[in-house]
Scaffold this motif. Structure first.
Motif, PDB file in Angstrom:
ATOM      1  N   PHE A  88       0.869  -1.229  -0.167  1.00  0.00           N
ATOM      2  CA  PHE A  88      -0.084   0.087   0.078  1.00  0.00           C
ATOM      3  C   PHE A  88       0.968   1.273   0.155  1.00  0.00           C
ATOM      4  O   PHE A  88       2.286   1.264   0.274  1.00  0.00           O
ATOM      5  CB  PHE A  88      -0.947   0.140   1.213  1.00  0.00           C
ATOM      6  CG  PHE A  88      -0.232   0.022   2.432  1.00  0.00           C
ATOM      7  CD1 PHE A  88       0.103   1.245   3.201  1.00  0.00           C
ATOM      8  CD2 PHE A  88       0.082  -1.175   3.200  1.00  0.00           C
ATOM      9  CE1 PHE A  88       0.738   1.182   4.554  1.00  0.00           C
ATOM     10  CE2 PHE A  88       0.707  -1.340   4.356  1.00  0.00           C
ATOM     11  CZ  PHE A  88       1.101   0.106   5.032  1.00  0.00           C
ATOM     12  N   SER A  89       0.480   2.325  -0.226  1.00  0.00           N
ATOM     13  CA  SER A  89       1.048   3.609  -0.476  1.00  0.00           C
ATOM     14  C   SER A  89       1.029   4.266   1.079  1.00  0.00           C
ATOM     15  O   SER A  89       0.077   4.300   1.692  1.00  0.00           O
ATOM     16  CB  SER A  89       0.246   4.596  -1.551  1.00  0.00           C
ATOM     17  OG  SER A  89       0.856   5.952  -1.342  1.00  0.00           O
ATOM     18  N   PHE A 140      -1.820   8.798   3.196  1.00  0.00           N
ATOM     19  CA  PHE A 140      -2.653   7.906   3.943  1.00  0.00           C
ATOM     20  C   PHE A 140      -2.272   7.800   5.559  1.00  0.00           C
ATOM     21  O   PHE A 140      -2.833   7.651   6.374  1.00  0.00           O
ATOM     22  CB  PHE A 140      -2.820   6.466   3.304  1.00  0.00           C
ATOM     23  CG  PHE A 140      -3.453   6.482   2.023  1.00  0.00           C
ATOM     24  CD1 PHE A 140      -4.731   6.844   1.937  1.00  0.00           C
ATOM     25  CD2 PHE A 140      -2.486   6.504   1.165  1.00  0.00           C
ATOM     26  CE1 PHE A 140      -5.277   6.918   0.436  1.00  0.00           C
ATOM     27  CE2 PHE A 140      -3.107   6.453  -0.389  1.00  0.00           C
ATOM     28  CZ  PHE A 140      -4.385   6.717  -0.427  1.00  0.00           C
ATOM     29  N   ASP A 180       1.594  10.338  -3.618  1.00  0.00           N
ATOM     30  CA  ASP A 180       0.577   9.229  -3.575  1.00  0.00           C
ATOM     31  C   ASP A 180       0.706   8.578  -4.857  1.00  0.00           C
ATOM     32  O   ASP A 180       0.220   8.891  -5.837  1.00  0.00           O
ATOM     33  CB  ASP A 180      -0.747  10.055  -3.430  1.00  0.00           C
ATOM     34  CG  ASP A 180      -2.077   9.183  -3.507  1.00  0.00           C
ATOM     35  OD1 ASP A 180      -1.919   7.740  -3.493  1.00  0.00           O
ATOM     36  OD2 ASP A 180      -3.021   9.804  -3.255  1.00  0.00           O
ATOM     37  N   ASN A 236      -6.304   3.666  -2.103  1.00  0.00           N
ATOM     38  CA  ASN A 236      -5.209   2.817  -1.708  1.00  0.00           C
ATOM     39  C   ASN A 236      -5.248   1.431  -2.174  1.00  0.00           C
ATOM     40  O   ASN A 236      -6.614   0.899  -2.152  1.00  0.00           O
ATOM     41  CB  ASN A 236      -4.827   2.948  -0.180  1.00  0.00           C
ATOM     42  CG  ASN A 236      -3.265   2.997  -0.077  1.00  0.00           C
ATOM     43  OD1 ASN A 236      -2.560   2.452  -1.014  1.00  0.00           O
ATOM     44  ND2 ASN A 236      -2.924   3.339   0.991  1.00  0.00           N
ATOM     45  N   HIS A 257      -8.355  -2.243  -4.690  1.00  0.00           N
ATOM     46  CA  HIS A 257      -8.394  -0.916  -4.279  1.00  0.00           C
ATOM     47  C   HIS A 257      -9.581  -0.581  -3.289  1.00  0.00           C
ATOM     48  O   HIS A 257     -10.414  -1.246  -3.611  1.00  0.00           O
ATOM     49  CB  HIS A 257      -8.141  -0.292  -5.488  1.00  0.00           C
ATOM     50  CG  HIS A 257      -6.868  -0.005  -5.955  1.00  0.00           C
ATOM     51  ND1 HIS A 257      -5.985   1.228  -5.680  1.00  0.00           N
ATOM     52  CD2 HIS A 257      -5.991  -0.752  -6.559  1.00  0.00           C
ATOM     53  CE1 HIS A 257      -4.740   1.090  -6.304  1.00  0.00           C
ATOM     54  NE2 HIS A 257      -4.760  -0.224  -6.746  1.00  0.00           N
TER      55      HIS A 257
END
Length: 578
Positions: A456-457, A461, A483, A492, A562
């Motif tokens: 995940f990013s 976040f 992002d 995400n 996502h």
């Protein structure tokens, strides 16, 4: 664990030389043309994909056949020359015994003139004819698809990576003593020297020493080599000097001088090392560095690198340090999974096995058939390209040494099998694939790996990321990360579905360093976990890695789901840590 059985249903060319007149015609084999189509789409970096390296086998096989045909042509040519020489030897022995009597016969006189004017000229033409031209032409055509210096360097680094990760000494690697191997493969003295020199060129003196020492062992055992012992000592003495071992550097240089008194660098190095050693001995013991003291004992520590959890990560890759305690095992179960009573799975539910309790990681069995796997690989192979990572500062995709594989992306329109596999993953997870990424297929190369990372990013976040322990490296690496998925407009990566499309003889585990978990590839199975908590915050416990492949060919495919579209399929939690 291990509840389910895997057996359930679900020209050269030939050259005819002169005497008599011979011709050579170059022909590229049909086999060569077949793999040209594949290799033409590959931009070197063969070492990053075992799947692409197999194509080189056919290239080399074609060259061997071409070489054998060239040898046959050369042998035929030499046979004609030998026959001519034998005939001339017998004739001249007779003629030289009585020259006047021999040429007194008009036929002999005519034949002598003809031989020297015509036949010897024809022999000269035969000798001068280049029967290697066709082979060289074939080799030149194929060379444009050969591995490059980058490939050779990458392959050497792969062996060093395997050496470190699985604690293999150079002797074991040289003898080919690797688990799960079915072919005998050994490194010659010159091969080992190439390994040491490759490490030296990278400024990696730790591995230079290990491999140059192996070269000396094999030379002392009487193995033949083109490399001279003096050249090995030259590299080794400088490498141990760089590691702070002056005493040994001096001793090795003295050995070098005794072998080759005219060596251009050895004399100067010897005087330099003697002066440094004298200066070092004058220092009080308390002022000597820890590295120097350790080196004096012949101990060379592996240098620290950028990965703080390196030791934990590599231990898990070896199957050590797995924190699957008896208490945790009691919380792991097997069951039949029907995907929240999805109609498609009610009649034929999937076998589900808990791999970890928190975060919950599960394995599904018989997710893909052998036929589906073969078709997916067939579709992906021509599209394979070096896998990339996103630069945390620029957001640009780039290659990196910590991810060694090739990957491609398959769309549903590419083949009905792709659409069918996508639907199956949707049924199993209960998540929609409408906002998921395309199916990614990856093939790992020599020592193929993907060091610890998150799917995940991290930004924006998790802007409040803490920085203690292993999190410090994460913070430093991703503090300025963009992002990565903003342009997709789908949020995400909420979950990862990872299909294992091959068994791996040794290595290649998927490990979670923070958890102490290790999952081993099993063909036809898939593992699934959520990357985000129900609050939408990243679950940092899911930092994971693909261990280097020690022996075998590892194929995987994965689907990243996502956030968008999952609002009612996986509702948010009421707290930040849900």
């Amino acid at each position: 664990m291990g509840c389910w059985s895997m057996n359930s249903p679900r020209g050269l060319f030939s050259h005819d030389q002169m005497l008599p007149s011979l011709t050579m015609k170059f022909q590229v084999s049909a086999l060569l043309m077949a793999w040209f189509g594949v290799l033409s789409s590959v931009q070197a970096e063969f070492f990053t994909s075992v799947g692409h390296m197999t194509d080189l086998i056919y290239a080399e096989k074609d060259l061997v056949q071409s070489l054998k045909e060239y040898i046959l042509v050369e042998e035929a040519k030499l046979a004609k020359i030998k026959s001519w020489a034998s005939k001339m030897e017998a004739l001249t022995s007779k003629s030289a015994a009585d020259p006047e009597g021999y040429v007194a016969h008009p036929v002999n006189a005519y034949k002598l003139v003809k031989r020297l004017n015509t036949d010897w000229a024809a022999l000269e033409d035969l000798v001068l004819q280049d029967s290697a031209a066709g082979f060289i032409a074939n080799l030149s055509v194929q060379r444009q698809f050969f591995p490059t210096d980058e490939d050779e360097s990458g392959a050497a680094k792969a062996l060093l990576r395997l050496q470190d990760t699985y604690k293999l000494d150079p002797g074991m690697i040289s003898r080919g003593e690797l688990p799960g191997t079915k072919y005998q493969a050994m490194l010659s003295v010159d091969d080992c020297f190439g390994m040491g020199r490759s490490a030296y060129n990278e400024g990696d003196y730790y591995h230079t020493v290990l491999w140059m020492e192996q070269v000396l062992k094999q030379l002392d055992a009487g193995e033949e080599a083109t490399v001279a012992k003096s050249e090995v000592l030259d590299y080794l003495s400088y490498a141990v000097f760089q590691l702070g071992d002056l005493d040994r550097a001096l001793e090795l240089t003295r050995r070098l001088v005794s072998l080759d008194p005219s060596h251009e660098r050895a004399g100067g190095n010897l005087r330099y090392f003697e002066r440094l050693l004298e200066e070092e001995r004058r220092k009080p013991l308390s002022n000597q560095t820890e590295a120097t003291l350790a080196a004096q004992e012949g101990v060379y520590d592996r240098p620290m690198d950028y990965l703080p959890e390196r030791e934990v990560y590599e231990s898990l890759c070896r199957g050590e340090g797995v924190k699957l305690t008896p208490q945790r095992q009691k919380r792991l179960f097997c069951r039949y999974h029907h995907g929240n009573r999805a109609p498609e799975l009610l009649i034929a539910p999937f076998k589900e096995e808990d791999e970890w309790d928190s975060p919950h990681i599960v394995r599904y069995y018989n997710v893909m058939s052998d036929e589906e796997i073969d078709r997916i690989k067939e579709l992906a192979k021509p599209k394979l390209a070096r896998a990339t990572v996103r630069d945390p500062k620029t957001g640009v995709l780039t290659v990196a040494s910590y991810r060694v594989s090739k990957s491609s992306w398959l769309e549903e329109d590419d083949d009905p099998v792709v659409a069918r596999v996508n639907r199956r993953m949707q049924y199993i997870t209960g998540l929609t694939v409408q906002t998921a990424e395309l199916l990614q297929v990856a093939n790992y190369g020599m020592g193929g790996q993907y060091e610890p990372h998150f799917d995940f990013s991290r930004r924006p976040f998790d802007s409040g990321l803490k920085t203690e322990g292993n999190r410090l490296a994460t913070f430093l690496n991703y503090n300025h990360e963009r992002d990565a998925f903003k342009r997709l407009g789908t949020g995400n990566r909420v979950a990862t579905f990872l299909n294992y499309m091959s068994d791996v003889e040794a290595g290649g585990a998927t490990v979670f360093p923070d958890l102490g978990a290790a999952l081993w590839p099993k063909k036809g199975t898939a593992v699934f976990w959520y990357n985000l908590l129900r609050s939408g915050e990243g679950d940092y416990r899911t930092r994971h890695a693909a261990c280097p492949v020690l022996v075998g060919c590892k194929w995987v495919s994965n689907k990243w789901f996502h956030e968008r579209g999952q609002e009612f399929l996986r509702p948010c939690g009421s707290t930040e840590v849900d």
